[in-house]
Design a protein around this motif. Structure first.
Motif, PDB file in Angstrom:
ATOM      1  N   LEU A  86       0.853  -1.180   0.000  1.00  0.00           N
ATOM      2  CA  LEU A  86       0.000   0.000   0.000  1.00  0.00           C
ATOM      3  C   LEU A  86       0.889   1.231   0.000  1.00  0.00           C
ATOM      4  O   LEU A  86       1.768   1.374   0.852  1.00  0.00           O
ATOM      5  CB  LEU A  86      -0.894   0.022   1.244  1.00  0.00           C
ATOM      6  CG  LEU A  86      -1.612   1.359   1.521  1.00  0.00           C
ATOM      7  CD1 LEU A  86      -2.640   1.659   0.440  1.00  0.00           C
ATOM      8  CD2 LEU A  86      -2.244   1.373   2.905  1.00  0.00           C
ATOM      9  N   LEU A 121      -6.348   4.006   6.855  1.00  0.00           N
ATOM     10  CA  LEU A 121      -5.959   3.227   5.678  1.00  0.00           C
ATOM     11  C   LEU A 121      -5.059   2.064   6.074  1.00  0.00           C
ATOM     12  O   LEU A 121      -5.220   0.937   5.577  1.00  0.00           O
ATOM     13  CB  LEU A 121      -5.225   4.121   4.677  1.00  0.00           C
ATOM     14  CG  LEU A 121      -6.057   5.073   3.821  1.00  0.00           C
ATOM     15  CD1 LEU A 121      -5.156   6.102   3.151  1.00  0.00           C
ATOM     16  CD2 LEU A 121      -6.845   4.304   2.763  1.00  0.00           C
ATOM     17  N   SER A 122      -4.118   2.328   6.969  1.00  0.00           N
ATOM     18  CA  SER A 122      -3.182   1.283   7.401  1.00  0.00           C
ATOM     19  C   SER A 122      -3.912   0.166   8.128  1.00  0.00           C
ATOM     20  O   SER A 122      -3.593  -1.016   7.956  1.00  0.00           O
ATOM     21  CB  SER A 122      -2.100   1.889   8.301  1.00  0.00           C
ATOM     22  OG  SER A 122      -1.351   2.861   7.602  1.00  0.00           O
ATOM     23  N   TYR A 135      -5.950  -1.904   5.373  1.00  0.00           N
ATOM     24  CA  TYR A 135      -5.132  -2.713   4.468  1.00  0.00           C
ATOM     25  C   TYR A 135      -4.282  -3.746   5.207  1.00  0.00           C
ATOM     26  O   TYR A 135      -3.886  -4.756   4.618  1.00  0.00           O
ATOM     27  CB  TYR A 135      -4.287  -1.814   3.567  1.00  0.00           C
ATOM     28  CG  TYR A 135      -5.089  -1.329   2.378  1.00  0.00           C
ATOM     29  CD1 TYR A 135      -5.306  -2.156   1.274  1.00  0.00           C
ATOM     30  CD2 TYR A 135      -5.673  -0.064   2.368  1.00  0.00           C
ATOM     31  CE1 TYR A 135      -6.060  -1.735   0.196  1.00  0.00           C
ATOM     32  CE2 TYR A 135      -6.435   0.367   1.286  1.00  0.00           C
ATOM     33  CZ  TYR A 135      -6.625  -0.473   0.203  1.00  0.00           C
ATOM     34  OH  TYR A 135      -7.384  -0.064  -0.869  1.00  0.00           O
ATOM     35  N   THR A 136      -4.013  -3.528   6.492  1.00  0.00           N
ATOM     36  CA  THR A 136      -3.384  -4.591   7.281  1.00  0.00           C
ATOM     37  C   THR A 136      -4.343  -5.763   7.411  1.00  0.00           C
ATOM     38  O   THR A 136      -3.953  -6.928   7.247  1.00  0.00           O
ATOM     39  CB  THR A 136      -2.984  -4.072   8.673  1.00  0.00           C
ATOM     40  OG1 THR A 136      -1.986  -3.054   8.532  1.00  0.00           O
ATOM     41  CG2 THR A 136      -2.417  -5.198   9.534  1.00  0.00           C
ATOM     42  N   ALA A 176      -6.536  -6.506   5.322  1.00  0.00           N
ATOM     43  CA  ALA A 176      -6.658  -7.096   3.982  1.00  0.00           C
ATOM     44  C   ALA A 176      -5.435  -7.911   3.589  1.00  0.00           C
ATOM     45  O   ALA A 176      -5.438  -8.570   2.552  1.00  0.00           O
ATOM     46  CB  ALA A 176      -6.902  -5.999   2.949  1.00  0.00           C
ATOM     47  N   VAL A 217      -1.955  -6.831   3.271  1.00  0.00           N
ATOM     48  CA  VAL A 217      -0.820  -6.296   2.515  1.00  0.00           C
ATOM     49  C   VAL A 217       0.484  -6.666   3.213  1.00  0.00           C
ATOM     50  O   VAL A 217       0.526  -6.922   4.418  1.00  0.00           O
ATOM     51  CB  VAL A 217      -0.907  -4.760   2.343  1.00  0.00           C
ATOM     52  CG1 VAL A 217      -2.131  -4.372   1.543  1.00  0.00           C
ATOM     53  CG2 VAL A 217      -0.858  -4.043   3.682  1.00  0.00           C
ATOM     54  N   ILE A 275       3.540  -1.274   3.932  1.00  0.00           N
ATOM     55  CA  ILE A 275       2.853   0.018   3.858  1.00  0.00           C
ATOM     56  C   ILE A 275       3.919   1.091   3.716  1.00  0.00           C
ATOM     57  O   ILE A 275       4.789   1.240   4.569  1.00  0.00           O
ATOM     58  CB  ILE A 275       1.977   0.270   5.094  1.00  0.00           C
ATOM     59  CG1 ILE A 275       0.904  -0.825   5.208  1.00  0.00           C
ATOM     60  CG2 ILE A 275       1.335   1.650   5.013  1.00  0.00           C
ATOM     61  CD1 ILE A 275       0.028  -0.718   6.438  1.00  0.00           C
ATOM     62  N   ALA A 302      -5.813   2.452  -4.540  1.00  0.00           N
ATOM     63  CA  ALA A 302      -6.088   1.842  -3.233  1.00  0.00           C
ATOM     64  C   ALA A 302      -6.657   2.868  -2.261  1.00  0.00           C
ATOM     65  O   ALA A 302      -7.579   2.571  -1.485  1.00  0.00           O
ATOM     66  CB  ALA A 302      -4.811   1.226  -2.663  1.00  0.00           C
ATOM     67  N   ARG A 303      -6.111   4.070  -2.296  1.00  0.00           N
ATOM     68  CA  ARG A 303      -6.618   5.121  -1.408  1.00  0.00           C
ATOM     69  C   ARG A 303      -8.014   5.569  -1.825  1.00  0.00           C
ATOM     70  O   ARG A 303      -8.855   5.890  -0.986  1.00  0.00           O
ATOM     71  CB  ARG A 303      -5.661   6.316  -1.409  1.00  0.00           C
ATOM     72  CG  ARG A 303      -4.276   5.995  -0.858  1.00  0.00           C
ATOM     73  CD  ARG A 303      -3.473   7.254  -0.580  1.00  0.00           C
ATOM     74  NE  ARG A 303      -3.259   8.072  -1.764  1.00  0.00           N
ATOM     75  CZ  ARG A 303      -2.218   7.951  -2.585  1.00  0.00           C
ATOM     76  NH1 ARG A 303      -1.297   7.014  -2.362  1.00  0.00           N
ATOM     77  NH2 ARG A 303      -2.081   8.747  -3.633  1.00  0.00           N
ATOM     78  N   ALA A 316     -10.964  -3.212   0.073  1.00  0.00           N
ATOM     79  CA  ALA A 316      -9.532  -3.529   0.111  1.00  0.00           C
ATOM     80  C   ALA A 316      -9.274  -4.984  -0.259  1.00  0.00           C
ATOM     81  O   ALA A 316      -8.330  -5.293  -0.998  1.00  0.00           O
ATOM     82  CB  ALA A 316      -8.975  -3.222   1.499  1.00  0.00           C
ATOM     83  N   VAL A 349      -6.665  -6.388  -3.073  1.00  0.00           N
ATOM     84  CA  VAL A 349      -5.531  -7.214  -2.644  1.00  0.00           C
ATOM     85  C   VAL A 349      -5.735  -8.664  -3.068  1.00  0.00           C
ATOM     86  O   VAL A 349      -4.787  -9.368  -3.429  1.00  0.00           O
ATOM     87  CB  VAL A 349      -5.340  -7.114  -1.116  1.00  0.00           C
ATOM     88  CG1 VAL A 349      -4.208  -8.023  -0.643  1.00  0.00           C
ATOM     89  CG2 VAL A 349      -5.056  -5.666  -0.709  1.00  0.00           C
TER      90      VAL A 349
END
Length: 424
Positions: free
Chosen positions: A59, A74-75, A78-79, A81, A83, A86, A377-378, A411, A415
């Motif tokens: 990400l 966001l972190s 996506y964590t 999800a 990824v 980051i 992604a954002r 997300a 991903v």
């Protein structure tokens, strides 16, 4: 205009550092169940294994994006999800926001921790700039196209009274107020050409090397990415030397570079020769096809795929994983599959010089290590964050599980194209 920025010492706001006992919250059960249902990587799957298999996902928060609340949320999303990494600005407050989001996600589900990467530059670079203008220079009847085209909602204009003193007793004139929200601007440049009055200026900057080295030595940073044009090896060497022994703290060193044609491979070899004597870990080449354009549409990913096709077939490229970026979006994996480069270990060509390679899922030595997603992604998760903030103001997304679930689905859909998650 070029500036040299130091890493910000401002800490992440205290109200965003306190995490409750999320594991006991029944409101988050749907989130936990979704993560388990799709098969997000467990503690046994490391980011390095993902690079080897070709299913690494990074990400990109943005080298200049510094809205710590959005970055933190966001972190977290996506964590969850899955990824592997980051990537964020080399700024203490931003790094703290990323780590807070990661740990809050791990409080919800016991996933392995993604690597945290900071981005720096060796010279002027598109990723290290901000837009700037004085809104009082703009006429009241301006159609404000800058507000419309900004993908980060980083420009806000409204009417107000002029700050100029009025000496004759008349009322202050009405002018536009607001302008660029600096922490949200990540330098995409879309506002520059649309301003009908040519009022918008570009402010470029270079991260201070000494401050960056000090930041790397702190806990919570696993990787660094050097953005370079690939044309000035002296600038690259100066930055590399300036980082000094801080690089011994890292697990991965990435170099992000554009496609500079026939000189790309020679530039990569030159940079690798500079790094190699003191390279303490694995290295990665980020192939920046069409910078900051993934959210524009399907065609934006073509340049990144073409860049990957070209480099994957070159035998004399230097060691290091290859990773796509710049224009990546939901169509990137399909493009790689069409070119025979998705999770593959070797390349063969036919008489027409077309790549013919069978897909080998879970390969230990994939030609393309993975994909980095930034603007796209954002954008897909940002829509949910904006909706939440319009209702509740500044908020932690886990405090609103329905919004978290919606953001997580977005997300996972992205991903999952790389990780091959089960349908949900």
């Amino acid at each position: 205009m070029s500036l040299r920025f130091s890493c910000n010492s401002t800490s992440f706001p205290q109200q965003h550092q306190v995490r409750g006992n999320l594991k006991s919250s029944k409101n988050l059960d749907k989130v936990r169940n979704l993560v388990k249902t799709v098969g997000v990587p467990s503690l046994t799957s490391s980011p390095l294994e993902s690079l080897r298999r070709g299913n690494w996902v990074k990400l990109i928060c943005g080298a200049s994006f510094e809205d710590v609340v959005d970055i933190r949320n966001l972190s977290l999303v996506y964590t969850l999800a899955g990824v592997d990494c980051i990537d964020c600005a080399a700024d203490l407050a931003v790094v703290s926001a990323v780590n807070d989001g990661i740990e809050s996600a791990r409080d919800i589900v016991g996933l392995r921790r993604p690597w945290v990467m900071i981005s720096v530059n060796d010279d002027e670079d598109l990723h290290f700039r901000k837009a700037e203008f004085d809104p009082e220079d703009c006429p009241l009847d301006c159609s404000r196209p800058c507000e419309i085209v900004c993908p980060a909602s980083a420009i806000s204009l409204n009417e107000g009274n002029s700050t100029l003193e009025v000496s004759d007793g008349t009322n202050a004139s009405r002018v536009l107020k607001g302008g660029v929200i600096t922490e949200r601007c990540y330098g995409c440049g879309r506002c520059f050409p649309v301003c009908p009055y040519d009022n918008i200026r570009v402010v470029t900057y270079i991260r201070d090397t000494t401050a960056t080295a000090d930041l790397i030595k702190r806990n919570g940073i696993d990787a660094v990415e050097i953005h370079t044009s690939g044309r000035q090896s002296a600038f690259f060497e100066e930055l590399w030397d300036g980082l000094g022994d801080s690089i011994s703290h890292l697990r991965l060193i990435a170099v992000s570079l554009p496609n500079v044609g026939d000189s790309t491979i020679s530039s990569m070899n030159t940079m690798y020769s500079i790094m190699e004597p003191n390279l303490p870990c694995f290295n990665l080449w980020q192939l920046d096809g069409r910078p900051m354009s993934g959210d524009i549409g399907r065609g934006a990913t073509r340049e990144s795929i073409a860049f990957a096709v070209r480099l994957a077939a070159v035998k004399d490229r230097p060691p290091g994983f290859l990773q796509l970026a710049g224009g990546t979006n939901a169509h990137t994996v399909d493009g790689l599959k069409k070119m025979g480069l998705f999770q593959t270990t070797s390349i063969t060509k036919n008489s027409k010089d077309e790549i013919l390679t069978a897909s080998l899922p879970n390969s230990l030595h994939a030609l393309i290590g993975g994909i980095a997603y930034g603007g796209y992604a954002r954008k897909i998760v940002g829509r949910v964050l904006s909706s939440m903030q319009s209702q509740y103001g500044v908020a932690l997304i886990e405090d609103y599980p329905e919004h978290l679930l919606e953001a997580l689905r977005e997300a996972l859909a992205l991903v999952g194209t790389v990780k091959s998650y089960d349908p949900f």
